[in-house]
Design a protein around this motif. Structure first.
Motif, PDB file in Angstrom:
ATOM      1  N   LEU A 219       0.823  -1.199   0.000  1.00 58.47           N
ATOM      2  CA  LEU A 219       0.000   0.000   0.000  1.00 58.47           C
ATOM      3  C   LEU A 219       0.863   1.258   0.000  1.00 58.47           C
ATOM      4  CD1 LEU A 219      -2.036  -2.251   1.353  1.00 58.47           C
ATOM      5  CD2 LEU A 219      -3.344  -0.223   1.895  1.00 58.47           C
TER       6      LEU A 219
ATOM      7  N   PRO B 152      -3.444  -4.544  -6.006  1.00 62.31           N
ATOM      8  CA  PRO B 152      -3.637  -5.814  -5.291  1.00 62.31           C
ATOM      9  C   PRO B 152      -3.124  -6.988  -6.122  1.00 62.31           C
ATOM     10  CG  PRO B 152      -5.582  -4.446  -5.087  1.00 62.31           C
ATOM     11  CD  PRO B 152      -4.693  -3.769  -6.090  1.00 62.31           C
TER      12      PRO B 152
ATOM     13  N   TRP C  16      -7.367  -4.021   0.409  1.00 62.46           N
ATOM     14  CA  TRP C  16      -6.367  -4.412  -0.591  1.00 62.46           C
ATOM     15  C   TRP C  16      -6.324  -5.927  -0.733  1.00 62.46           C
ATOM     16  CZ3 TRP C  16      -1.903  -7.205  -1.197  1.00 62.46           C
ATOM     17  CH2 TRP C  16      -1.051  -6.861  -2.243  1.00 62.46           C
TER      18      TRP C  16
END
Length: 309
Positions: free
Chosen positions: A226, A232, A295
């Protein structure tokens, strides 16, 4: 003691540069040593009283209350040891007072700078929390949200990750965000299931402590992705995430389990507003568990979608 070293209360006050009332005040509280009284019953003092009075004045100038002055003067470990303890206590008190003042200043600045149409609403928001704000309401929110029968150490770890601490040097924006967080987490939960995720409502063989320990590890593995703004993806973080759900149910991590888990997580209730507020307080360099969860869910959905195709 030489006669010229014995002073009346007025002479001691003059030498010390204080009033007679001040000398009498400390004498009445046993803080000044007195010599034998005169034949008329008047108080008499020697040089040690002048030295003691100067120490008292120095301590009082620093804001020490009389009980703390007494502790310093009569400390069993000597004046230096007692003074160290008293000074440390005073510094803690002053730190707390300064923190409260910084929050009050930021809150007042918030009210001063906002549009008149917003002022009444913001006043109610800010006025509902202490300065600096307590984290009790967010902590209660999470204790309600978490499944029952969680080990105390796991609950404590979740609270450490999920409940933000008030910034030491708050801005008006921090005050507004914390006030909104306080209002959001102070609302009563409604409904029998309290709007919890499906995993929390699983009863037979479910091990919530194992789930949240695994999720914490998965969130930590996802955080660098992140921070680097990576999309992702499959990998160790996703495997750890799915494994936490599988192990907590006592089942194997299989493609079929991942498909089912993807659907369950997509239907779970969300507390996005909570995590948005936390992100405003912690900043982009510290991804929230909520952001890490999203995510990982997106990574799982993408993997399930590719396998289905």
């Amino acid at each position: 003691m030489p006669a010229d070293s014995i002073w009346s209360i007025g002479e001691l006050a003059e030498r010390a540069g204080v009033t007679v009332k001040t000398v009498r005040f400390y004498s009445d509280r046993g803080l000044l040593p007195e010599g034998p009284r005169s034949t008329g019953g008047h108080r008499r003092y020697g040089p040690e009283a002048l030295d003691r009075l100067r120490v008292i004045r120095s301590l009082r100038t620093l804001g020490l209350p009389v009980p703390d002055v007494r502790r310093v003067l009569g400390g069993e470990d000597g004046p230096d040891g007692a003074l160290e303890d008293v000074v440390a206590g005073q510094l803690r008190d002053i730190g707390s007072q300064l923190a409260a003042l910084r929050w009050r200043e930021a809150a007042l600045q918030l009210l001063q700078d906002c549009a008149p149409t917003e002022r009444a609403e913001r006043l109610l928001l800010v006025g509902a929390m202490s300065a600096p704000p307590s984290t009790a309401a967010p902590a209660r929110f999470w204790r309600r949200w978490l499944p029952p029968r969680m080990p105390a150490r796991v609950v404590s770890a979740v609270l450490d990750q999920a409940v933000p601490q008030p910034p030491a040097d708050p801005t008006p924006a921090h005050v507004l965000t914390f006030a909104r967080l306080h209002a959001f987490t102070s609302r009563s939960c409604e409904g029998g299931d309290r709007g919890q995720p499906a995993a929390h409502r699983t009863e037979d063989g479910f091990r919530p402590g194992m789930l949240y320990e695994g999720l914490s590890e998965a969130y930590a593995l996802a955080s660098p992705h992140l921070c680097d703004q990576r999309s992702p993806r499959e990998g160790e973080a996703l495997d750890c995430f799915v494994s936490a759900y599988a192990a907590s149910r006592g089942v194997r991590d299989t493609p079929a389990f991942r498909r089912a888990l993807s659907g369950v997580l997509a239907a779970d209730p969300r507390i996005d507003h909570y995590w948005q507020l936390v992100a405003e307080l912690t900043g982009p360099s510290r991804p929230t568990p909520g952001a890490a969860h999203d995510w990982l869910c997106a990574a799982l959905d993408a993997q399930v979608g590719r396998r289905a195709a």
